[in-house]
Scaffold this motif. Sequence first.
Motif, PDB file in Angstrom:
ATOM      1  N   PRO A 183      40.415  54.793  51.235  1.00 20.64           N
ATOM      2  CA  PRO A 183      39.905  53.773  50.322  1.00 20.64           C
ATOM      3  C   PRO A 183      38.541  54.126  49.713  1.00 20.64           C
ATOM      4  N   SER A 184      37.647  54.721  50.493  1.00 19.17           N
ATOM      5  CA  SER A 184      36.318  55.059  49.956  1.00 19.17           C
ATOM      6  C   SER A 184      36.418  56.102  48.843  1.00 19.17           C
ATOM      7  N   THR A 185      37.376  57.021  48.937  1.00 16.48           N
ATOM      8  CA  THR A 185      37.576  58.027  47.896  1.00 16.48           C
ATOM      9  C   THR A 185      38.070  57.370  46.608  1.00 16.48           C
ATOM     10  N   VAL A 186      38.984  56.419  46.748  1.00 16.28           N
ATOM     11  CA  VAL A 186      39.518  55.690  45.599  1.00 16.28           C
ATOM     12  C   VAL A 186      38.392  54.902  44.927  1.00 16.28           C
ATOM     13  N   LYS A 187      37.601  54.193  45.719  1.00 20.21           N
ATOM     14  CA  LYS A 187      36.510  53.380  45.182  1.00 20.21           C
ATOM     15  C   LYS A 187      35.483  54.251  44.456  1.00 20.21           C
ATOM     16  N   LYS A 188      35.114  55.383  45.053  1.00 15.40           N
ATOM     17  CA  LYS A 188      34.123  56.276  44.439  1.00 15.40           C
ATOM     18  C   LYS A 188      34.635  56.793  43.101  1.00 15.40           C
ATOM     19  N   HIS A 189      35.910  57.203  43.061  1.00 11.91           N
ATOM     20  CA  HIS A 189      36.504  57.701  41.820  1.00 11.91           C
ATOM     21  C   HIS A 189      36.501  56.615  40.736  1.00 11.91           C
ATOM     22  N   PHE A 190      36.924  55.420  41.101  1.00 13.04           N
ATOM     23  CA  PHE A 190      37.173  54.380  40.105  1.00 13.04           C
ATOM     24  C   PHE A 190      35.910  53.650  39.653  1.00 13.04           C
ATOM     25  N   THR A 191      35.002  53.374  40.598  1.00 10.05           N
ATOM     26  CA  THR A 191      33.811  52.592  40.259  1.00 10.05           C
ATOM     27  C   THR A 191      32.526  53.411  40.280  1.00 10.05           C
ATOM     28  N   GLY A 192      32.577  54.594  40.908  1.00 12.96           N
ATOM     29  CA  GLY A 192      31.368  55.394  41.075  1.00 12.96           C
ATOM     30  C   GLY A 192      30.657  55.119  42.386  1.00 12.96           C
ATOM     31  N   HIS A 193      31.172  54.159  43.172  1.00 12.93           N
ATOM     32  CA  HIS A 193      30.558  53.799  44.451  1.00 12.93           C
ATOM     33  C   HIS A 193      31.626  53.750  45.539  1.00 12.93           C
ATOM     34  N   GLY A 194      31.457  54.554  46.582  1.00 14.66           N
ATOM     35  CA  GLY A 194      32.436  54.608  47.667  1.00 14.66           C
ATOM     36  C   GLY A 194      32.499  53.369  48.523  1.00 14.66           C
ATOM     37  N   ASP A 195      31.485  52.517  48.413  1.00  9.68           N
ATOM     38  CA  ASP A 195      31.487  51.281  49.190  1.00  9.68           C
ATOM     39  C   ASP A 195      31.689  50.049  48.307  1.00  9.68           C
ATOM     40  N   ALA A 196      32.267  50.254  47.129  1.00  8.41           N
ATOM     41  CA  ALA A 196      32.516  49.140  46.211  1.00  8.41           C
ATOM     42  C   ALA A 196      33.394  48.085  46.890  1.00  8.41           C
ATOM     43  N   ASP A 197      33.106  46.822  46.595  1.00  2.00           N
ATOM     44  CA  ASP A 197      33.904  45.747  47.166  1.00  2.00           C
ATOM     45  C   ASP A 197      35.059  45.388  46.226  1.00  2.00           C
ATOM     46  N   LYS A 198      35.894  44.488  46.686  1.00  2.00           N
ATOM     47  CA  LYS A 198      37.077  44.086  45.904  1.00  2.00           C
ATOM     48  C   LYS A 198      36.701  43.558  44.510  1.00  2.00           C
ATOM     49  N   PRO A 199      35.682  42.692  44.394  1.00  2.00           N
ATOM     50  CA  PRO A 199      35.310  42.226  43.054  1.00  2.00           C
ATOM     51  C   PRO A 199      34.889  43.370  42.112  1.00  2.00           C
ATOM     52  N   ALA A 200      34.299  44.436  42.638  1.00  2.00           N
ATOM     53  CA  ALA A 200      33.902  45.566  41.789  1.00  2.00           C
ATOM     54  C   ALA A 200      35.125  46.318  41.266  1.00  2.00           C
ATOM     55  N   ILE A 201      36.138  46.449  42.096  1.00  2.00           N
ATOM     56  CA  ILE A 201      37.384  47.105  41.660  1.00  2.00           C
ATOM     57  C   ILE A 201      38.041  46.250  40.574  1.00  2.00           C
ATOM     58  N   ILE A 202      38.115  44.945  40.812  1.00  2.00           N
ATOM     59  CA  ILE A 202      38.706  44.039  39.826  1.00  2.00           C
ATOM     60  C   ILE A 202      37.899  44.068  38.530  1.00  2.00           C
ATOM     61  N   ALA A 203      36.580  44.087  38.630  1.00  2.00           N
ATOM     62  CA  ALA A 203      35.721  44.110  37.437  1.00  2.00           C
ATOM     63  C   ALA A 203      35.959  45.380  36.626  1.00  2.00           C
ATOM     64  N   THR A 204      36.117  46.514  37.292  1.00  2.00           N
ATOM     65  CA  THR A 204      36.390  47.761  36.573  1.00  2.00           C
ATOM     66  C   THR A 204      37.725  47.660  35.847  1.00  2.00           C
ATOM     67  N   CYS A 205      38.725  47.123  36.514  1.00  2.00           N
ATOM     68  CA  CYS A 205      40.025  46.908  35.847  1.00  2.00           C
ATOM     69  C   CYS A 205      39.849  46.030  34.609  1.00  2.00           C
ATOM     70  N   MET A 206      39.136  44.937  34.765  1.00  2.00           N
ATOM     71  CA  MET A 206      38.939  43.996  33.654  1.00  2.00           C
ATOM     72  C   MET A 206      38.172  44.668  32.507  1.00  2.00           C
ATOM     73  N   ASN A 207      37.191  45.506  32.843  1.00  2.00           N
ATOM     74  CA  ASN A 207      36.428  46.219  31.819  1.00  2.00           C
ATOM     75  C   ASN A 207      37.299  47.207  31.049  1.00  2.00           C
ATOM     76  N   LEU A 208      38.357  47.668  31.679  1.00  2.00           N
ATOM     77  CA  LEU A 208      39.314  48.548  31.014  1.00  2.00           C
ATOM     78  C   LEU A 208      40.328  47.763  30.184  1.00  2.00           C
TER      79      LEU A 208
END
Length: 180
Positions: A120-145
């Motif tokens: 999960p930390s690898t996925v978060k780092k790739h997608f948001t730039g932060h390996g410790d991103a929380d669920k709202p940060a992942i959702i926010a990146t999706c929404m920004n796309l």
Amino acid sequence: MAGGLFALDLATNLGWTCAPVPPGPPPTALVLASVRMPEPPGGIYRVGTPGCSVGAFLSDYGDWFDRKLAALEPAGVIYEAPILPKMANHHTSLKLMGLAVLTATICYRRKVHLLGCEQPSTVKKHFTGHGDADKPAIIATCMNLGWNPIDDNHADSMALWSLGCHRVQDAARQRRGRAA
């Protein structure tokens, strides 16, 4: 990757995304300014019924995943490594690890390339730039796309699909480099 890439966030409330690998860079928070891609198809699936046995749970997932592979005909599958809660009981551990085992088994039987298992930390780092991103940060990146995930499980599968696309594109570049 002809046939697309199928990404799975394995859990009781399973998130999935399946779409072709884009020709350009995969969508992430880091390339937002240059990439606008259509939302990759996917959704969520509730595995089993509340309180069901391990056998019923894994049987339900195996049937669902086998049907999805037959319908979608992906060229590859990637899944997020199951994370066991610190106080997970034996029943929960079997369910979560069983999802990963069944994924590998069904891919093998159907001759679908298993791209791998990602932390999960690898996925978060790739997608948001932060390996410790929380669920709202992942959702926010999706929404920004411009994507509208159904929930955090679906958003996680979208992020994993993006990482899988990156892995496929890197492998293709390496093959082209060796061929030149």
